[in-house]
Design a protein around this motif. Structure first.
Motif, mmCIF file in Angstrom:
data_model
loop_
_atom_site.group_PDB
_atom_site.id
_atom_site.type_symbol
_atom_site.label_atom_id
_atom_site.label_comp_id
_atom_site.label_asym_id
_atom_site.label_seq_id
_atom_site.Cartn_x
_atom_site.Cartn_y
_atom_site.Cartn_z
ATOM 1 N N UNK A 1 60.957 29.588 31.890
ATOM 2 C CA UNK A 1 59.697 29.940 31.308
ATOM 3 C C UNK A 1 59.863 31.111 30.338
ATOM 4 N N UNK A 2 60.716 32.066 30.697
ATOM 5 C CA UNK A 2 60.945 33.215 29.826
ATOM 6 C C UNK A 2 61.567 32.777 28.500
ATOM 7 N N UNK A 3 62.450 31.770 28.560
ATOM 8 C CA UNK A 3 63.068 31.262 27.328
ATOM 9 C C UNK A 3 62.027 30.641 26.429
ATOM 10 N N UNK A 4 61.113 29.863 27.013
ATOM 11 C CA UNK A 4 60.048 29.243 26.231
ATOM 12 C C UNK A 4 59.175 30.319 25.570
ATOM 13 N N UNK A 5 58.867 31.372 26.306
ATOM 14 C CA UNK A 5 58.070 32.472 25.738
ATOM 15 C C UNK A 5 58.829 33.161 24.603
ATOM 16 N N UNK A 6 60.135 33.335 24.792
ATOM 17 C CA UNK A 6 60.956 33.942 23.739
ATOM 18 C C UNK A 6 60.921 33.103 22.464
ATOM 19 N N UNK A 7 61.041 31.783 22.619
ATOM 20 C CA UNK A 7 61.051 30.892 21.459
ATOM 21 C C UNK A 7 59.703 30.862 20.738
ATOM 22 N N UNK A 8 58.639 31.253 21.428
ATOM 23 C CA UNK A 8 57.311 31.296 20.803
ATOM 24 C C UNK A 8 57.103 32.532 19.939
ATOM 25 N N UNK A 9 57.982 33.528 20.061
ATOM 26 C CA UNK A 9 57.843 34.743 19.261
ATOM 27 C C UNK A 9 57.933 34.409 17.777
ATOM 28 N N UNK A 10 57.081 35.025 16.995
ATOM 29 C CA UNK A 10 56.976 34.705 15.567
ATOM 30 C C UNK A 10 58.300 34.904 14.837
ATOM 31 N N UNK A 11 59.034 35.942 15.154
ATOM 32 C CA UNK A 11 60.250 36.267 14.401
ATOM 33 C C UNK A 11 61.440 35.366 14.743
ATOM 34 N N UNK A 12 61.393 34.627 15.864
ATOM 35 C CA UNK A 12 62.520 33.770 16.234
ATOM 36 C C UNK A 12 62.738 32.690 15.186
ATOM 37 N N UNK A 13 61.674 32.049 14.752
ATOM 38 C CA UNK A 13 61.798 30.968 13.777
ATOM 39 C C UNK A 13 61.581 31.446 12.345
ATOM 40 N N UNK A 14 61.292 32.725 12.166
ATOM 41 C CA UNK A 14 61.115 33.289 10.827
ATOM 42 C C UNK A 14 62.018 34.495 10.640
ATOM 43 N N UNK A 15 63.225 34.413 11.170
ATOM 44 C CA UNK A 15 64.153 35.540 11.186
ATOM 45 C C UNK A 15 64.418 36.098 9.791
ATOM 46 N N UNK A 16 64.650 35.228 8.806
ATOM 47 C CA UNK A 16 64.962 35.682 7.454
ATOM 48 C C UNK A 16 63.835 36.446 6.801
ATOM 49 N N UNK A 17 62.588 36.110 7.124
ATOM 50 C CA UNK A 17 61.460 36.778 6.483
ATOM 51 C C UNK A 17 61.311 38.219 6.949
ATOM 52 N N UNK A 18 61.847 38.549 8.101
ATOM 53 C CA UNK A 18 61.783 39.934 8.586
ATOM 54 C C UNK A 18 62.550 40.844 7.635
ATOM 55 N N UNK A 19 63.660 40.358 7.112
ATOM 56 C CA UNK A 19 64.506 41.150 6.235
ATOM 57 C C UNK A 19 64.282 40.805 4.766
#
Length: 110
Positions: A1-19
């Motif tokens: 369940x913790x992994x699923x919550x981690x994958x829901x974080x906005x920056x996980x799938x938008x990593x490049x946009x952070x930088x």
């Protein structure tokens, strides 16, 4: 369940946009279940093994573990892995020292 919550974080799938970078290297899975299925499908290779080391006349607070892998299994796995098949060399290496030539053993092991 913790992994699923981690994958829901906005920056996980938008990593490049952070930088402020444009990146196409986004994860190709959308759920923890899909990620674990893909992980289970990866080549596992030789198994690691452990042996407890006990020394006479010496007491330790915690067990001493020797962690090892059978090298014969490692070599068999490496030579049977198609990823490496086009990158292996079996010819001896030749090292030139002036007019003298030295032939070294497999993979320059001398």
């Amino acid at each position: 369940m913790a992994t699923q919550e981690f994958l829901k974080l906005k920056w996980v799938f938008n990593f490049g946009t952070i930088f402020q970078e444009e990146t196409k290297d986004k994860p190709s899975f959308k759920s923890a279940e899909q990620m674990f299925v893909w992980i289970d499908g990866l080549h596992s290779g030789p198994k690691w093994q452990t042996t407890t080391i006990k020394l006479s006349g010496f007491k330790s607070q915690h067990p001493i573990w020797f962690i090892w892998c059978d090298m014969q299994e490692v070599v068999k796995d490496t030579f049977s892995n198609l990823i490496f098949s086009n990158h292996m060399m079996f010819d001896s290496d030749v090292v030139h020292h002036g007019m003298e030539r030295n032939f070294e053993e497999f993979s320059s092991g001398n």
